[in-house]
Design an enzyme around this catalytic site. Sequence first.
Site, PDB file in Angstrom:
ATOM      1  N   GLY A 255       0.827  -1.199   0.000  1.00  0.00           N
ATOM      2  CA  GLY A 255       0.000   0.000   0.000  1.00  0.00           C
ATOM      3  C   GLY A 255       0.857   1.242   0.000  1.00  0.00           C
ATOM      4  N   MET A 257       5.132   2.727   1.599  1.00  0.00           N
ATOM      5  CA  MET A 257       6.393   2.421   2.286  1.00  0.00           C
ATOM      6  C   MET A 257       6.878   3.661   3.005  1.00  0.00           C
ATOM      7  SD  MET A 257       8.742   0.278   3.083  1.00  0.00           S
ATOM      8  CE  MET A 257      10.298   0.519   3.952  1.00  0.00           C
ATOM      9  N   ASN A 259       9.492   5.288   3.855  1.00  0.00           N
ATOM     10  CA  ASN A 259      10.816   5.875   3.709  1.00  0.00           C
ATOM     11  C   ASN A 259      10.862   7.249   4.387  1.00  0.00           C
ATOM     12  OD1 ASN A 259      11.410   3.758   1.676  1.00  0.00           O
ATOM     13  ND2 ASN A 259      10.011   4.958   0.421  1.00  0.00           N
ATOM     14  N   HIS A 289      -0.957   6.114   8.796  1.00  0.00           N
ATOM     15  CA  HIS A 289      -0.137   4.941   9.130  1.00  0.00           C
ATOM     16  C   HIS A 289       1.329   5.205   8.804  1.00  0.00           C
ATOM     17  CE1 HIS A 289       0.487   0.361   8.936  1.00  0.00           C
ATOM     18  NE2 HIS A 289       1.581   0.851   8.382  1.00  0.00           N
ATOM     19  N   GLU A 290       1.588   5.664   7.584  1.00  0.00           N
ATOM     20  CA  GLU A 290       2.981   5.869   7.173  1.00  0.00           C
ATOM     21  C   GLU A 290       3.628   7.005   7.958  1.00  0.00           C
ATOM     22  OE1 GLU A 290       4.314   3.625   5.353  1.00  0.00           O
ATOM     23  OE2 GLU A 290       2.366   2.682   5.021  1.00  0.00           O
ATOM     24  N   HIS A 293       5.027   5.888  11.190  1.00  0.00           N
ATOM     25  CA  HIS A 293       6.314   5.215  11.031  1.00  0.00           C
ATOM     26  C   HIS A 293       7.496   6.180  11.126  1.00  0.00           C
ATOM     27  CE1 HIS A 293       5.427   1.060  10.237  1.00  0.00           C
ATOM     28  NE2 HIS A 293       4.698   1.296   9.168  1.00  0.00           N
ATOM     29  N   GLU A 312       4.717  -2.332  12.396  1.00  0.00           N
ATOM     30  CA  GLU A 312       3.446  -2.365  11.677  1.00  0.00           C
ATOM     31  C   GLU A 312       2.230  -2.297  12.594  1.00  0.00           C
ATOM     32  OE1 GLU A 312       3.543  -1.659   8.783  1.00  0.00           O
ATOM     33  OE2 GLU A 312       5.616  -2.117   8.306  1.00  0.00           O
TER      34      GLU A 312
END
Length: 840
Positions: A255, A257, A259, A289-290, A293, A312
């Site tokens: 979906g 990443m 980075n 969500h990303e 991270h 995750e």
Amino acid sequence: MSVLTRDEAQTRAELLDVHRYTIELDLTSGDDAFDSRTLIRFGTRVDGDTFVELKPAELRSVTLDGHPLDPETLNGNRLPLPNLTAGEHELRVDTRMRYSRTGEGMHRFTDPTDGETYVYTQLFMDDVQRVFAAFDQPDLKAVFELSVTAPQHWTVLANGITHRADGMWKAAPTPLISTYLVAVAAGPWHSVRTEHRGLPFGLHCRRSLAPYLDADTDELLDVTRACFDRYHEKFDEPYPFDSYDQAFVPEFNAGAMENPGLVTFRDEFVYRSAVTDTERQTRAMVIAHEMAHMWFGDLVTLKWWDDIWLNESFAEYMGYQTLTEATLAGSEGTPRKWGTDTWTDFGITRKSWGYDADQRPSTHPVAPEAVDDTASALLNFDGISYAKGASALRQLVAWLGEKDFLAGINTHFARHKFANATLADFIDNLAGATDRDVHAWADAWLRTTGVDTLTPRITPGEHGTCALTVDRAGSRPHHIAAGLYDRDLGTDGGQLVLRERLHLDLPQTDAHPIGKRPALLLLNDGDLTYAKVRFDSESFETVRKELSGLPRPLTRAVVWNALRDAVRDGELAPAAYLETARAHLPLETDLAIVQGVLAFASTYIADRYLTPEERPAALATLSELCRDLIRRTEDGDNPGLRLIAVRHRIDVAAHPDTIAAWLADGTVPGGPELDPELRWRVLARLAVLGATDEAAIAAELERDPSATGREGAARCRAALPDPQAKAHAWEAMFGSDDLSNYLFTATARGFWQPEQADLVREYVARYYADAVAVADRRGPAIADAAGRWAFPAHAVDTDTLRLGEACLRDADPIPALRRKLVDQLDDLARALRVQGTGKD
């Protein structure tokens, strides 16, 4: 190629201190490969031997501290570095690397709409070795400094702010990050740039998608700013990187990443066709969500891949929770159109992913203790690491309290920023913020497998009162709510009202008094825990007759999940689920529930859990249900609900006349007009039914020559009920390596059709050997697609099961394919059992 073991990683981490990578990439040297030059500055703590990883098309030269090494010593993906002395070293590696067409490493894509080319990296796990030489493990963090030579009209994006000088793009050096988080995306991007809190923000997509990105720019930036601000309210550590770019890239396997500073998303999130608000909410959740991270995963990174769940599960939980909070903080108290009822969507779509995964032979703890190498770790990106882990964290917050949870998280960030941490570190930091026994909780929730089942037992007492005991099949503690619902006597019937929501800690010490027996007693009302729930007999009758009368979407989602679980466990006949859907879905208002129930009813009930003889009646029921929803939405007040109904009406059509007329007219009567997604959907169904041909597919592709159009055409061609079409599709998937990851998937999704079981019967036996071969040749991404999409899931019979078991036993499929086959065959065996429900 060798996989890295945990023991090897620990040994290398004890030896090395990696300081800086200086990487030069030349993207102008051909269509098949690019030049990659890497300088690694590192120190060794003692004398010793080690190795560096790379997967080059050509290894031109290697020097260590100015002395040449023999390129011929490269063994698979490992270049030995023997006889290192304690102290500082410089390693220079000059290579030519292959572009990828599978979404791994440096993926290259040419847009069929305008002929423009784009490249981007996906370096997760061990794919950095396809782009530059590296000490490739997450706990050897370093500074990365990138320079990229690209065509004149391209823009280069990277983890840090980029600028062009002397014909080369240079990126600002990163803070300390792991190798798998390095990112480059290059091409003639269409970009939208702004600033927020003094930080550069950017949105980027292919030029051919520019009008669609521009149409959604305000919404995308609104989501990004709202989540960014909310995270800064939650977290003490500020955003740790110099910019925040979001690039929507083609043929992306995941979906998105995470980075640092350059999040990459699949560019299906740039919507070319109409979508529902639930789909917009999903996109917003992925953005949230990303972004989570950036702190949990990038600022603080796992030490080894056994803790991937920490990345995750945390981002999954934070994505849904923070989006909900950002929504509630909307303008003047009015929720934005995205982000409403996020936990309903999670409950109906994501938790089932976790429940299913956790009941297969391949299940594993959320936090597994034995992840011996990178190949094993790659298999743990599943519904357990995402959905079950997020559910466990939601249960933890309910038990611990959000204040203590965030206090522990902020301690975790402060202690381990720009470094690595383990599960033990995480639990210790949480434990320091509370008097609760977090370590015992972690042992019960994170180190065990399987799904607990909660069943209510209602016993009568004096004066018409009752008491509740919850029987628990399993071992985990649960903090749950039990909803007591009575019939609303002030209405014409069918409505249920909440009398009380009891808060219970399981296991119980005593039965809990509940007063008079309710019409419905629902365990896990509010969906705060991760468990299957059952109904007492009277509550089930209420559900069957009055499910749509429950007032909250999240409550209805819990009920629908319970019915789904009962079907899968053989306790509820598939036909009974369909009857319940037929009775209550036409009255449903929540889009996530409508979509989730229709998807399960068509994909699992009709196509797998009922016999071929029973399937036509099931399709007719679903078609009638969709027609009811279409009629209900004729006033135009709920376009999202109407769109869902139209999509599923197309997918379950048993006769071509109606949908063929829609395609000819370019519209559904009363709307919507058929946009590209709906046109390809109709054409695919007509292909299955034998009501279209190659000429019509070619004409549609000329009308829509986009990348999505190519995928639609590939799916339609593979779906034609013609022996030559099937042979051509099979050869494209398994006999050739020319298909990209997306075209492989599109072809696979068209190939198997329950209506064509006799036509494709010979391919069922061929599938196993051919899937093993293509997975071995093309690697994990295609292995995943071959196991997920090219598997003959429609063939629910003992022969398919027997052939699959023989393949696992004798053919030695690579780990990525083996895992998919284990899961598919377990699902097939379950479908065989479900087909026998109530027929003994």
